[in-house]
Design an enzyme around this catalytic site. Structure first.
Site, PDB file in Angstrom:
ATOM      1  N   ASP A  40       0.820  -1.213   0.000  1.00  0.00           N
ATOM      2  CA  ASP A  40       0.000   0.000   0.000  1.00  0.00           C
ATOM      3  C   ASP A  40       0.853   1.263   0.000  1.00  0.00           C
ATOM      4  OD1 ASP A  40      -2.274  -1.532   0.043  1.00  0.00           O
ATOM      5  OD2 ASP A  40      -2.635  -1.325   2.190  1.00  0.00           O
ATOM      6  N   TYR A  68       5.730  -7.899   9.361  1.00  0.00           N
ATOM      7  CA  TYR A  68       5.444  -6.470   9.462  1.00  0.00           C
ATOM      8  C   TYR A  68       5.598  -6.009  10.905  1.00  0.00           C
ATOM      9  CZ  TYR A  68       2.893  -7.199   5.023  1.00  0.00           C
ATOM     10  OH  TYR A  68       2.534  -7.532   3.747  1.00  0.00           O
ATOM     11  N   ASP A  82      -7.020   2.075   7.839  1.00  0.00           N
ATOM     12  CA  ASP A  82      -5.737   2.638   8.248  1.00  0.00           C
ATOM     13  C   ASP A  82      -5.915   4.132   8.497  1.00  0.00           C
ATOM     14  OD1 ASP A  82      -5.791   3.848   5.734  1.00  0.00           O
ATOM     15  OD2 ASP A  82      -4.374   2.450   4.846  1.00  0.00           O
ATOM     16  N   ARG A 180      -4.148  -4.495   8.191  1.00  0.00           N
ATOM     17  CA  ARG A 180      -5.074  -3.463   8.698  1.00  0.00           C
ATOM     18  C   ARG A 180      -6.386  -4.095   9.175  1.00  0.00           C
ATOM     19  NH1 ARG A 180      -7.166  -1.126   3.163  1.00  0.00           N
ATOM     20  NH2 ARG A 180      -5.947  -2.407   1.750  1.00  0.00           N
TER      21      ARG A 180
END
Length: 306
Positions: A40, A68, A82, A180
């Site tokens: 993203d 992550y 997000d 997310r």
């Protein structure tokens, strides 16, 4: 000399994966460039990019698990799940959780879990991407998917600020996981709307953030004549497959795309074939109709100089 290899790019925030591919094409002055899965625009971190001959291994990289590090903020949710989206639901945080309570919640998400992809995602429904529906103000039924959370750990204490609470985490997860959405689901489990307020991809398969290269560094390497030296061999992308080293006679057969009898000890569905010089020639797989034989699935040897 044409560039061939994998670039471990440290993708900056504010750029799409496609933007990165276009910029890499300009820097390396080649059209044969492809990325191995989108990241993203608001997320920075590891984005492996295949250049030249290495584009042949893209399909073997799409299934990589990824790691992550990010932040969950509890107290309000957004349209995009997000920090870049519009606020859609608010609930002031009045609870105080102990570390043990929060860790117990995180443990709930380890292993196989069911996720519903966010509306602002590239998942297709009836031939259209979900974000196209979202931008048109349409809500559609989203397909559930099963993903695997290999590990999920809290990296910080909980910080309470005004009506919100937040904490940092590290997650190692399978292909297709929406981090997310994981943040939103953690909030839901705590009884509050939530969103992912920060995210960095720290690894993709065997490639890690500490070995990644920024665009600024690439420009410096280009000026110093060291640009091509930053590419790592394409074989690193398929290191997880079993290996078979063949003699010169078999090597020539493989270069001609021959169907071969299965070698003892290589009964797996697919494996890599190397010559005695250590060059990766091809990926072979079981023949679909000839029992006891294997056929080439992907040829890496082209007969052309690298």
């Amino acid at each position: 000399m044409n560039p061939n290899g994998i670039l471990i790019l440290h993708k900056p925030r504010g750029m799409t994966s496609h933007d990165c591919v276009m910029k890499v094409r300009r820097i390396f002055q080649t059209k044969k460039v492809g990325h191995t899965g989108t990241l993203d625009p608001d997320v920075n971190g590891v984005l492996p990019i295949c250049i030249g001959k290495a584009t042949k291994v893209v399909e073997y990289m799409s299934g990589y698990s990824k790691e992550y590090e990010g932040e969950v903020t509890i107290g309000f949710s957004t349209t995009t799940e997000d920090k870049g989206g519009d606020v859609v639901n608010k609930k002031p945080v009045t609870d105080k959780w102990t570390e043990a309570e929060l860790d117990k919640i995180l443990n709930h998400f380890k292993g196989e879990i069911i996720q519903v992809p966010p509306m602002y995602s590239a998942v297709k429904v009836n031939g259209k991407k979900l974000y196209e529906y979202a931008r048109a103000g349409k809500e559609v039924e989203r397909p559930q998917r099963t993903v695997t959370i290999h590990s999920l750990d809290r990296l910080s204490d909980i910080t309470y600020k005004e009506d919100t609470a937040s904490f940092r985490f590290r997650v190692y997860c399978s292909k297709g996981t929406y981090v997310r959405t994981l943040a939103v689901d953690i909030g839901h489990k705590l009884g509050y709307p939530a969103h992912m307020s920060d995210l960095v991809r720290t690894s993709s398969g065997p490639y890690s953030l500490e070995n990644s290269i920024t665009f600024e560094q690439l420009e410096e390497f280009r000026e110093n004549g060291q640009l091509f030296a930053q590419l790592i061999p394409f074989e690193t992308a398929v290191d997880y497959l079993p290996k078979s080293i063949v003699d010169p006679v078999t090597e020539q057969q493989i270069k001609n795309g021959a169907v071969l009898p299965i070698k003892k000890g290589l009964e797996q569905i697919r494996f890599c074939v190397y010559n005695e010089k250590g060059e990766c020639l091809a990926v072979y797989k079981r023949h679909p109709t000839k029992e006891g034989f294997v056929k080439p699935e992907k040829m890496f040897w082209t007969g052309e100089p690298s």
